[in-house]
Design an enzyme around this catalytic site. Structure first.
Site, PDB file in Angstrom:
ATOM      1  CB  SER A  57      -0.726   0.039   1.224  1.00 44.39           C
ATOM      2  OG  SER A  57      -1.244   0.818   1.353  1.00 44.39           O
ATOM      3  CE1 TYR A  72      -6.250   4.630  -1.201  1.00 39.12           C
ATOM      4  CE2 TYR A  72      -4.630   4.337   0.308  1.00 39.12           C
ATOM      5  CZ  TYR A  72      -5.799   4.368  -0.783  1.00 39.12           C
ATOM      6  OH  TYR A  72      -6.311   3.259   1.277  1.00 39.12           O
ATOM      7  CB  THR A 110      -6.966   3.087  -3.970  1.00 38.72           C
ATOM      8  OG1 THR A 110      -6.625   2.014  -4.170  1.00 38.72           O
ATOM      9  CG2 THR A 110      -7.825   2.780  -3.438  1.00 38.72           C
ATOM     10  CE  LYS A 125      -8.131  -2.445  -2.969  1.00 34.93           C
ATOM     11  NZ  LYS A 125      -8.651  -1.610  -1.711  1.00 34.93           N
ATOM     12  CG  HIS A 152     -11.551   1.409   0.518  1.00 31.02           C
ATOM     13  ND1 HIS A 152     -10.394   2.005  -0.599  1.00 31.02           N
ATOM     14  CD2 HIS A 152     -10.737   1.188   1.505  1.00 31.02           C
ATOM     15  CE1 HIS A 152      -9.850   1.711   0.042  1.00 31.02           C
ATOM     16  NE2 HIS A 152      -9.215   2.159   1.060  1.00 31.02           N
TER      17      HIS A 152
HETATM   18  C1  FNR Z   1      -7.917  -0.914   3.712  1.00 27.86           C
HETATM   19  N1  FNR Z   1      -8.056  -1.107   1.950  1.00 27.86           N
HETATM   20  C2  FNR Z   1      -7.204   0.262   1.711  1.00 27.86           C
HETATM   21  N2  FNR Z   1      -7.289  -0.129  -0.030  1.00 27.86           N
HETATM   22  C3  FNR Z   1      -6.060   0.688  -0.342  1.00 27.86           C
HETATM   23  O1  FNR Z   1      -5.844   0.665  -1.370  1.00 27.86           O
HETATM   24  N3  FNR Z   1      -4.816   1.330  -0.059  1.00 27.86           N
HETATM   25  C4  FNR Z   1      -5.263   0.960   1.822  1.00 27.86           C
HETATM   26  O2  FNR Z   1      -3.861   1.219   1.637  1.00 27.86           O
HETATM   27  C5  FNR Z   1      -5.794   0.663   2.212  1.00 27.86           C
HETATM   28  N4  FNR Z   1      -5.979   0.513   3.555  1.00 27.86           N
HETATM   29  C6  FNR Z   1      -6.419  -0.592   4.540  1.00 27.86           C
HETATM   30  C7  FNR Z   1      -7.253  -0.453   5.617  1.00 27.86           C
HETATM   31  C8  FNR Z   1      -7.063  -0.930   6.973  1.00 27.86           C
HETATM   32  C9  FNR Z   1      -7.130  -1.740   7.901  1.00 27.86           C
HETATM   33  C10 FNR Z   1      -8.781  -1.755   5.601  1.00 27.86           C
HETATM   34  C11 FNR Z   1      -9.430  -3.234   6.566  1.00 27.86           C
HETATM   35  C12 FNR Z   1      -8.675  -2.382   4.546  1.00 27.86           C
HETATM   36  C13 FNR Z   1      -9.146  -1.456   1.422  1.00 27.86           C
HETATM   37  C14 FNR Z   1      -8.520  -2.571   0.825  1.00 27.86           C
HETATM   38  O3  FNR Z   1      -7.891  -2.932   0.445  1.00 27.86           O
HETATM   39  C15 FNR Z   1      -9.694  -4.331   0.795  1.00 27.86           C
HETATM   40  O4  FNR Z   1     -10.621  -2.810  -0.732  1.00 27.86           O
HETATM   41  C16 FNR Z   1     -10.954  -4.078   1.630  1.00 27.86           C
HETATM   42  O5  FNR Z   1     -10.030  -4.423   3.043  1.00 27.86           O
HETATM   43  C17 FNR Z   1     -11.865  -5.233   1.129  1.00 27.86           C
HETATM   44  O6  FNR Z   1     -12.472  -5.868   2.443  1.00 27.86           O
HETATM   45  P1  FNR Z   1     -12.613  -6.878   3.407  1.00 27.86           P
HETATM   46  O7  FNR Z   1     -11.884  -7.293   2.379  1.00 27.86           O
HETATM   47  O8  FNR Z   1     -11.244  -5.720   3.953  1.00 27.86           O
HETATM   48  O9  FNR Z   1     -13.730  -6.674   4.129  1.00 27.86           O
END
Ligand code: FNR
Length: 384
Positions: free
Chosen positions: A111, A134, A160, A256, A280
């Site tokens: 990330s 990002y 994203t 994404k 997300h």
């Molecule tokens: C995320 N997600 C996320 N997505 C992304 O593109 N960059 C990021 O830095 C983050 N950071 C992040 C932190 C935490 C704590 C969570 C729970 C999620 C979103 C992640 O990639 C993903 O889309 C979701 O977590 C999918 O849903 P589930 O599997 O957590 O239910």
């Protein structure tokens, strides 16, 4: 800890173990979602309306769970998706997740909000290392970051696209969650009552957004995650700007945060090599459809021309099997592996992946399939 991990049967058990180990503000950051958390609940609930079709008396003695993503053989249709702040759940959390993915021969997505710098991560991750961007306000800084990322051997980039404005996460507001941690009497009491986590953080020091700092300079002390995102993320980046990104990134590019066939079509037309169907994990716009509801129309639009990945709400191998049966190429994980990480570091993340792999294998077999291609279509949708 190993003994405790061994007794966890599913991701919910790992979630419970993570909840016991983490202070509330940290657990809530992982577990929480935006607004009333309706989308997060819908992501989970939607799986129950999908029913796998079983078959019997089929020769299941040889089964193959692997597939190919962008020309690379992977052992499971699973990806450890990008999550920020991993070092707050377990020290060196990014490295733990990267190693767990490497052990399973599946991709790990680093990330932009990683708490580890690029060089350390590159050393720990296997060859299947992907990067999540990002989009930064300053194009020059973004371009420099992407050049370093490519140089470090990352070949798949996920941009994203559902975070131009950060979701309003009520639990984080109530808990006053910041990075580095900003302590109040209440938060200190919370930390002290979770001594295993507190000792680890004391030894390692409060995690920082190391990669952001490498890319844009030091993150202001005491800023909330939402502040940092708002300051650094480009909220004026639009479809036409994808041309620029396509020019400056030589590897595969995915968007994404796609949730409709029309957006998948536009992404493909703009030069994207694939999409991640994602909301997300319900952490951005609350009140949307679940991703599994959006998936079939996007699979139909892609028609095999580009990979369709999906995330949001996956907590079991059976649910992964449903997405694959609906035509997804692979499922990306967020919280499922984070609960494992928070429960037991690298061993916990590996345990989470082993649980999901085993559940997926059994679900696939009991539908009468011996491979991912045979699993396609073995699912039906009941009452909306
Ligand atoms: C995320 N997600 C996320 N997505 C992304 O593109 N960059 C990021 O830095 C983050 N950071 C992040 C932190 C935490 C704590 C969570 C729970 C999620 C979103 C992640 O990639 C993903 O889309 C979701 O977590 C999918 O849903 P589930 O599997 O957590 O239910």
């Amino acid at each position: 800890m190993q003994a405790r991990l061994k007794r966890t049967a599913n991701i919910d058990d790992l979630r419970a173990m993570a909840k016991r180990r983490l202070p509330r503000m940290v657990f809530d950051y992982i577990d929480g979602a935006a607004g009333d958390e309706a989308t997060a609940r819908r992501n989970r609930g939607a799986f129950e309306r999908l029913l796998l079709r079983q078959d019997i008396l089929v020769n299941l003695s040889v089964r193959e769970l692997g597939t190919t993503l962008f020309g690379d053989a992977v052992s499971l249709p699973i990806i450890v998706g990008p999550t920020g702040m991993n070092g707050a759940y377990w020290s060196q959390g990014d490295l733990c997740l990267a190693r767990a993915a490497k052990a399973e021969n599946i991709p790990f997505v680093m990330s932009t909000a990683a708490t580890t710098g690029l060089d350390a991560l590159r050393g720990a991750a296997g060859p299947l290392r992907w990067f999540q961007l990002y989009m930064l306000r300053d194009r020059g800084l973004a371009e420099a970051l992407l050049a370093r990322v490519y140089e470090a051997g990352f070949r798949v980039l996920q941009l994203t696209v559902d975070t131009a404005v950060p979701g309003r996460r009520n639990r984080d507001i109530r808990n006053g969650f910041t990075l580095p941690f900003r302590w109040s009497a209440g938060k200190l009491a919370d930390a002290v009552s979770h001594p295993r986590w507190a000792m680890q953080m004391l030894r390692a020091g409060s995690p920082t957004l190391a990669l952001f700092a490498e890319a844009v300079g030091p993150v202001p002390k005491g800023a909330t995650i939402s502040d940092v995102m708002q300051q650094q993320i480009n909220d004026a980046f639009v479809w036409e700007d994808l041309d620029w990104l396509r020019q400056c990134w030589k590897g595969k590019l995915m968007l994404k945060g796609v949730a409709s066939a029309e957006h998948a079509r536009r992404a493909h037309a703009a030069g994207a090599d694939g999409v991640v169907v994602s909301n997300h994990g319900g952490r951005q716009l609350d009140g949307t459809a679940s991703t599994i509801e959006c998936l079939p129309a996007i699979v139909a639009e892609a028609a095999g021309r580009y990979p369709v990945l999906v995330d949001s709400g996956f907590r079991s191998g059976t649910e992964i099997a449903k997405a694959i049966a609906l035509g997804a190429d692979a499922v990306q994980l967020g919280r499922a592996t984070l609960y494992g990480l928070a429960a037991g570091g690298e061993a916990g993340a590996r345990h989470a992946l082993r649980i999901l792999a085993d559940e997926f294998d059994r679900a696939l077999a009991l539908t009468g399939a011996t491979s991912i291609s045979e699993l396609r279509g073995r699912v039906e949708n009941v009452a909306r």
